[in-house]
Design an enzyme around this catalytic site. Structure first.
Site, PDB file in Angstrom:
ATOM      1  N   GLU A  55     -30.898  47.868 -53.470  1.00 36.26           N
ATOM      2  CA  GLU A  55     -31.201  48.016 -54.888  1.00 36.26           C
ATOM      3  C   GLU A  55     -32.698  47.856 -55.156  1.00 36.26           C
ATOM      4  O   GLU A  55     -33.297  48.610 -55.927  1.00 36.26           O
ATOM      5  CB  GLU A  55     -30.418  46.967 -55.693  1.00 36.26           C
ATOM      6  N   THR A 163     -10.000  53.253 -13.262  1.00 36.68           N
ATOM      7  CA  THR A 163     -11.357  52.942 -13.716  1.00 36.68           C
ATOM      8  C   THR A 163     -12.345  52.852 -12.567  1.00 36.68           C
ATOM      9  O   THR A 163     -13.553  52.788 -12.794  1.00 36.68           O
ATOM     10  CB  THR A 163     -11.375  51.608 -14.478  1.00 36.68           C
ATOM     11  N   ARG A 186     -23.211  51.133 -28.156  1.00 30.83           N
ATOM     12  CA  ARG A 186     -23.931  49.877 -27.914  1.00 30.83           C
ATOM     13  C   ARG A 186     -24.955  49.632 -29.022  1.00 30.83           C
ATOM     14  O   ARG A 186     -25.092  48.515 -29.519  1.00 30.83           O
ATOM     15  CB  ARG A 186     -24.641  49.918 -26.569  1.00 30.83           C
ATOM     16  N   THR A 198     -17.542  41.677 -13.767  1.00 26.82           N
ATOM     17  CA  THR A 198     -18.264  42.926 -13.998  1.00 26.82           C
ATOM     18  C   THR A 198     -19.742  42.736 -13.728  1.00 26.82           C
ATOM     19  O   THR A 198     -20.404  43.600 -13.126  1.00 26.82           O
ATOM     20  CB  THR A 198     -18.048  43.407 -15.445  1.00 26.82           C
ATOM     21  N   GLY A 295     -13.534  44.748 -17.240  1.00 31.79           N
ATOM     22  CA  GLY A 295     -12.536  45.241 -16.309  1.00 31.79           C
ATOM     23  C   GLY A 295     -11.112  45.037 -16.802  1.00 31.79           C
ATOM     24  O   GLY A 295     -10.871  44.604 -17.936  1.00 31.79           O
TER      25      GLY A 295
END
Length: 360
Positions: A55, A163, A186, A198, A295
């Protein structure tokens, strides 16, 4: 103004709000359009926390807003924060009408801005394109109303639901176009969460590599036993790298803190971090939107506890074979009656891959 004109100008305000999708955290994304005599006389959006609200930005270059209508995607604030109340600015400018897409979801302040505007004699309408406004701030809304972030999990899989190869090799299942789309996800996330396995396998950076200005997401690793190497690359990157653990090992904690990590000890459940506690903690850290890149074990646990709001699956037209690693580790599912069913919300092709968006 007619309902059609209200919708038209609010759509413009929502478009402006989206300009802040990569930079406003932890604040909501807000846009504002000022209209008089069916002509736009001012526009603005919230760019970054600490800077002017939408605003105020819209009013900044308007010499005279007397009698104008303001279209705002979120109820104007009525309290002093890092900036003065937007309600006061709108009242002082002499606006005759304020159209709001949605009330502030914060239960402590919701409705107060609208009341203040009405008390000043300004006509107020609320609920114009409300669903669109809620979509662009679903993380902020989730944090304000449920004390947890909006959680999205990204998965990359082959046609046969794998995967990675049995060895763990996974670069690359999907196309360059799909990987670029992941970096966009991301970039618009407040934080990226993964598991320690991971990180140990990939030495993940967990940053957004995009060609535009972005507030880099907070990096969060679930590491129950503090296995994180002090040499991990994410600790060397700008921004925050958090390790959430249930280990009391003070020696490891100090070494990781010296390397650049923030360490937080949370409650455990069955020998692992309590995922519900993790979500509450992240909300306390003002995380609006959380992207999970993990994972099968962590994804299986999140699915079992119903903690993911949206699943984004990139499926490549390839086959990795029955020895490859699966999407979810859920050993408790034995019968068809136990299956977890998801709802397909969107699908589109990106590069050579199929992008599926699903909800619980």
């Amino acid at each position: 103004m007619s309902a059609r004109q209200d919708a038209l100008y609010m759509a413009r305000a929502i478009y402006l709000a989206k300009k802040g999708r990569y930079t406003t955290d932890p604040n909501p994304r807000v846009g504002c359009v000022l209209v008089r005599n069916d002509v736009i006389i001012g526009e603005g959006w919230h760019v970054k926390a600490g800077l002017g609200h939408a605003e105020v930005e819209a009013l900044k270059n308007v010499h005279d807003a007397q009698g104008a209508t303001a279209y705002v995607t979120l109820e104007p604030c009525s309290h002093h924060g890092k900036t003065p109340p937007c309600c006061d600015a709108l009242i002082k400018a002499g606006l005759s009408r304020v159209v709001v897409a949605m009330q502030d979801p914060n239960p402590l302040v919701s409705g107060r801005g609208l009341k203040k505007l009405k008390a000043a004699g300004i006509e107020v309408s609320c609920g114009v394109l409300q669903e669109d406004a809620q979509t662009i701030n679903r993380g902020f809304i989730k944090r304000m109303t449920e004390n947890r972030p909006f959680v999205r999990s990204k998965l990359a899989t082959s046609l046969d639901g794998r995967t990675a190869m049995a060895s763990g090799e996974s670069k690359w299942i999907t196309s360059a176009e799909a990987r670029a789309d992941v970096h966009r996800l991301r970039a618009e996330s407040s934080a990226i969460l993964t598991g320690i396995n991971t990180v140990l396998a990939d030495d993940s950076a967990l940053n957004a590599r995009v060609a535009w200005d972005v507030l880099q997401p907070v990096r969060v690793v679930l590491d129950s036993r503090l296995q994180m190497p002090v040499t991990a690359q994410m600790a060397k990157l700008a921004g925050r790298s958090l390790i959430l653990t249930c280990s009391p090992d003070e020696r490891k904690r100090l070494a990781l803190q010296e390397a650049g990590f923030e360490i937080y000890q949370l409650a455990e459940k069955n020998g692992r971090l309590d995922l519900q506690a993790v979500m509450v903690f992240l909300a306390q850290q003002q995380i609006n939107e959380l992207l999970v890149e993990a994972g099968s074990v962590l994804n299986g646990a999140l699915l079992a506890e119903g903690l993911v709001d949206e699943w984004v699956v990139y499926m490549a037209p390839s086959v990795l074979g029955d020895q490859g690693r699966g999407l979810f580790s859920m050993p408790g599912l034995q019968n068809m009656a136990d299956k977890k069913r998801l709802n397909l919300r969107d699908f589109r092709q990106i590069g050579s891959d199929l992008k599926l968006t699903l909800t619980a």
